[in-house]
Design a protein around this motif. Structure first.
Motif, PDB file in Angstrom:
ATOM      1  N   ILE A 177       0.909  -1.182  -0.111  1.00  0.00           N
ATOM      2  CA  ILE A 177       0.114  -0.004   0.026  1.00  0.00           C
ATOM      3  C   ILE A 177       0.878   1.237   0.077  1.00  0.00           C
ATOM      4  CG2 ILE A 177      -1.860   1.137   1.103  1.00  0.00           C
ATOM      5  CD1 ILE A 177      -2.807  -1.206  -0.103  1.00  0.00           C
ATOM      6  N   ARG A 178       1.923   1.272   0.647  1.00  0.00           N
ATOM      7  CA  ARG A 178       2.773   2.505   0.612  1.00  0.00           C
ATOM      8  C   ARG A 178       3.586   2.551  -0.555  1.00  0.00           C
ATOM      9  NH1 ARG A 178       4.314  -0.109   5.551  1.00  0.00           N
ATOM     10  NH2 ARG A 178       6.423  -0.319   4.830  1.00  0.00           N
ATOM     11  N   PHE A 179       4.070   1.432  -1.269  1.00  0.00           N
ATOM     12  CA  PHE A 179       4.587   1.618  -2.513  1.00  0.00           C
ATOM     13  C   PHE A 179       3.741   2.203  -3.517  1.00  0.00           C
ATOM     14  CE2 PHE A 179       5.381  -0.031  -6.700  1.00  0.00           C
ATOM     15  CZ  PHE A 179       6.610  -0.135  -6.795  1.00  0.00           C
ATOM     16  N   ALA A 206      13.395   7.838   3.360  1.00  0.00           N
ATOM     17  CA  ALA A 206      14.697   7.623   3.952  1.00  0.00           C
ATOM     18  C   ALA A 206      14.919   6.525   4.773  1.00  0.00           C
ATOM     19  CB  ALA A 206      14.579   8.971   5.098  1.00  0.00           C
ATOM     20  N   PHE A 207      13.853   5.921   5.225  1.00  0.00           N
ATOM     21  CA  PHE A 207      13.914   4.610   5.812  1.00  0.00           C
ATOM     22  C   PHE A 207      13.296   3.359   5.469  1.00  0.00           C
ATOM     23  CE2 PHE A 207      14.029   8.190   8.955  1.00  0.00           C
ATOM     24  CZ  PHE A 207      15.291   8.370   9.147  1.00  0.00           C
ATOM     25  N   ASP A 208      12.430   3.494   4.453  1.00  0.00           N
ATOM     26  CA  ASP A 208      11.393   2.407   4.280  1.00  0.00           C
ATOM     27  C   ASP A 208      12.126   1.437   3.087  1.00  0.00           C
ATOM     28  OD1 ASP A 208       9.158   0.673   3.899  1.00  0.00           O
ATOM     29  OD2 ASP A 208       7.770   2.009   3.921  1.00  0.00           O
ATOM     30  N   ASP A 220      11.411   2.755  -0.574  1.00  0.00           N
ATOM     31  CA  ASP A 220      11.968   3.858  -0.458  1.00  0.00           C
ATOM     32  C   ASP A 220      12.512   4.205  -1.712  1.00  0.00           C
ATOM     33  OD1 ASP A 220      13.975   1.914  -0.575  1.00  0.00           O
ATOM     34  OD2 ASP A 220      15.452   2.748   0.755  1.00  0.00           O
ATOM     35  N   ARG A 221      12.895   3.077  -2.898  1.00  0.00           N
ATOM     36  CA  ARG A 221      13.364   3.812  -3.989  1.00  0.00           C
ATOM     37  C   ARG A 221      11.977   4.263  -5.056  1.00  0.00           C
ATOM     38  NH1 ARG A 221      17.813   3.465  -1.377  1.00  0.00           N
ATOM     39  NH2 ARG A 221      19.519   2.806  -2.630  1.00  0.00           N
ATOM     40  N   GLU A 222      10.704   3.622  -4.834  1.00  0.00           N
ATOM     41  CA  GLU A 222       9.682   4.056  -5.305  1.00  0.00           C
ATOM     42  C   GLU A 222       9.236   5.503  -4.983  1.00  0.00           C
ATOM     43  OE1 GLU A 222       6.404   4.082  -7.677  1.00  0.00           O
ATOM     44  OE2 GLU A 222       8.072   2.537  -7.798  1.00  0.00           O
ATOM     45  N   ALA A 223       9.888   5.717  -3.816  1.00  0.00           N
ATOM     46  CA  ALA A 223       9.376   7.168  -3.242  1.00  0.00           C
ATOM     47  C   ALA A 223      10.163   8.217  -3.688  1.00  0.00           C
ATOM     48  CB  ALA A 223       9.289   7.054  -1.755  1.00  0.00           C
ATOM     49  N   TYR A 249      15.276  -1.282  -8.906  1.00  0.00           N
ATOM     50  CA  TYR A 249      14.109  -1.099  -9.723  1.00  0.00           C
ATOM     51  C   TYR A 249      14.001  -2.172 -10.423  1.00  0.00           C
ATOM     52  CZ  TYR A 249      14.336   3.949  -8.667  1.00  0.00           C
ATOM     53  OH  TYR A 249      14.304   5.310  -8.142  1.00  0.00           O
ATOM     54  N   ASP A 250      13.618  -2.026 -12.021  1.00  0.00           N
ATOM     55  CA  ASP A 250      13.485  -3.217 -12.659  1.00  0.00           C
ATOM     56  C   ASP A 250      14.443  -4.338 -12.693  1.00  0.00           C
ATOM     57  OD1 ASP A 250      11.304  -4.259 -14.688  1.00  0.00           O
ATOM     58  OD2 ASP A 250      12.829  -4.177 -16.154  1.00  0.00           O
ATOM     59  N   THR A 251      15.727  -4.080 -12.586  1.00  0.00           N
ATOM     60  CA  THR A 251      16.792  -5.097 -12.636  1.00  0.00           C
ATOM     61  C   THR A 251      16.599  -5.868 -11.381  1.00  0.00           C
ATOM     62  OG1 THR A 251      18.400  -3.681 -13.863  1.00  0.00           O
ATOM     63  CG2 THR A 251      19.115  -5.406 -12.263  1.00  0.00           C
ATOM     64  N   TYR A 252      16.295  -5.248 -10.037  1.00  0.00           N
ATOM     65  CA  TYR A 252      16.024  -5.816  -8.888  1.00  0.00           C
ATOM     66  C   TYR A 252      14.744  -6.848  -9.175  1.00  0.00           C
ATOM     67  CZ  TYR A 252      14.424  -6.894  -3.947  1.00  0.00           C
ATOM     68  OH  TYR A 252      14.020  -7.499  -2.937  1.00  0.00           O
ATOM     69  N   LEU A 253      13.706  -6.463  -9.771  1.00  0.00           N
ATOM     70  CA  LEU A 253      12.418  -6.974  -9.850  1.00  0.00           C
ATOM     71  C   LEU A 253      12.758  -8.328 -10.738  1.00  0.00           C
ATOM     72  CD1 LEU A 253       9.390  -7.338  -9.463  1.00  0.00           C
ATOM     73  CD2 LEU A 253       9.163  -5.956 -11.450  1.00  0.00           C
TER      74      LEU A 253
END
Length: 393
Positions: A177-179, A206-208, A220-223, A249-253
């Motif tokens: 949900i936060r994402f 910063a922290f998520d 955090d990266r999405e944010a 991002y997409d590489t991680y996914l």
């Protein structure tokens, strides 16, 4: 409407992946043949699925009334793939109140397959925003519902009047949900009181570092893009880029998440990050290269960055920040050439580890030792050309 008898003009559509040949071989040559097949929900699953998608891609020439009638029958098929294809076509071919109510009923039906409900939500998003405001609020706040359905509603049923809801969603316990709440703030423009979202977004960026249960990468990266958007009060100021030694991002996914049935993923361990940039050292390096660079330019100060700067590369302004994790560098500029020039320089001063350049949410572009801004631009252009060729645009 006078319809052509030959379906070939849409036969080379890349989204059909050549399956139109099987349709033709089965005798689907005219529009009448297509309608007849769609009215047979017990027909071959692959044929029926392809017929639904073909009906959607024939939107400019097809008799929409007849197509919608036939697709409603195809929707009765037992196969989820056929149901999904029929729903996809219906959502594109009709904006009638009848179709809206059908989509709404599927979206709200907790006994229906969650994926089909998500498909219905996506097509509802094609209707005027005023039509789905209350439905969106109902779906995003139903904590007893599947998190996938809630996320689809957040992503596809965006509405400026839900701004305060999105702010509250940034505090929800589920990473998913936060994402998607963070994603919404990367899309909103010119909303009054945008600054209301700055503090919770700063906290997340910063922290998520959580990863959603369903689709996605670290929250955090999405944010990052959302934080930059809100800090600029919705005024566009360039694409967001990230330099990192880690898969992002997409590489991680693609490389560190494995899809499981029903849209769940398992997570593979990622390589350990050893890079830890001293902000004082980086500030000194930037000052040597760009003596007129400014630091701590962001007001109010953000927890996300332990160092931030603004500089000019030629006439091109570039804003950057060193994430508090000590290895992520977030960049923003109106001109990609400024990003590439900074990346070339950064690679030259941080030479003892692998580094990758990411356009927001995209795959990695490796910054090999000695790489030039020109080479980065060349690789980036080749990627975009490849995408355009694949999509036909």
């Amino acid at each position: 409407m006078t319809e052509p008898t030959d379906l070939i003009p849409y036969g080379d559509n890349p989204y059909l992946h050549g399956k139109h040949e099987k349709l033709k071989a089965s005798g689907v040559i005219t529009y009448a043949d297509l309608y007849a097949l769609l009215r047979q929900p017990q027909a071959d699953e692959e044929l029926l699925e392809t017929a639904c998608y073909l009906a959607r891609w024939l939107e400019d020439t097809i008799d929409r009334r007849r197509a919608v009638h036939a697709l409603l029958i195809a929707l009765q098929a037992k196969s989820y793939t056929v149901q999904r294809a029929a729903l996809h076509a219906l959502g594109w071919l009709s904006r009638s109140r009848k179709i809206y109510k059908l989509l709404e009923s599927i979206a709200l039906d907790k006994t229906a397959y969650f994926g089909l409900r998500g498909d219905a939500i996506q097509k509802i998003g094609l209707f005027p925003k005023a039509d789905y405001l209350e439905l969106a609020r109902l779906l995003i706040w139903d904590r007893s519902d599947d998190v996938y359905v809630r996320c689809e509603a957040i992503e596809w049923l965006q509405h400026e009047d839900l701004f305060e809801d999105y702010v509250r969603l940034l505090e929800e316990p589920e990473a998913d949900i936060r994402f998607w709440a963070a994603y919404v703030f990367s899309q909103l423009w010119s909303v009054p009181n945008m600054s209301r979202a700055l503090t919770p977004l700063d906290k997340i960026a910063a922290f998520d570092h959580r990863v959603p249960i369903r689709w996605g990468w670290h929250v955090d990266r999405e944010a990052f893009r959302a934080l930059e958007n809100v800090s600029q009060k919705g005024r566009w100021y360039g694409t967001i880029w990230l330099i990192s030694p880690a898969p992002e991002y997409d590489t991680y996914l693609r490389q560190y998440r494995e899809y499981q049935p029903n849209w769940y993923y398992t997570i593979k361990p990622t390589p350990t990050v050893t890079l830890n940039i001293d902000p004082a050292w980086l500030q000194e390096q930037i000052k040597r290269k760009w003596p007129k660079a400014q630091f701590s330019t962001r007001q109010p100060r953000l927890q996300t960055y332990i160092l931030d700067w603004r500089l000019k590369i030629g006439r091109m302004r570039l804003d950057g920040g060193l994430h508090r994790d000590g290895y992520g560098v977030v960049l923003r500029a109106r001109c990609d050439e400024a990003i590439f020039a900074f990346a070339e320089w950064y690679r030259s001063v941080v030479s003892d580890t692998s580094l990758y350049l990411y356009q927001w949410a995209d795959e990695a572009l490796e910054l090999q030792p000695g790489i030039t801004a020109h080479a980065i631009a060349h690789v980036n252009k080749a990627r975009w050309d490849e995408r355009r060729n694949w999509t036909g645009g």
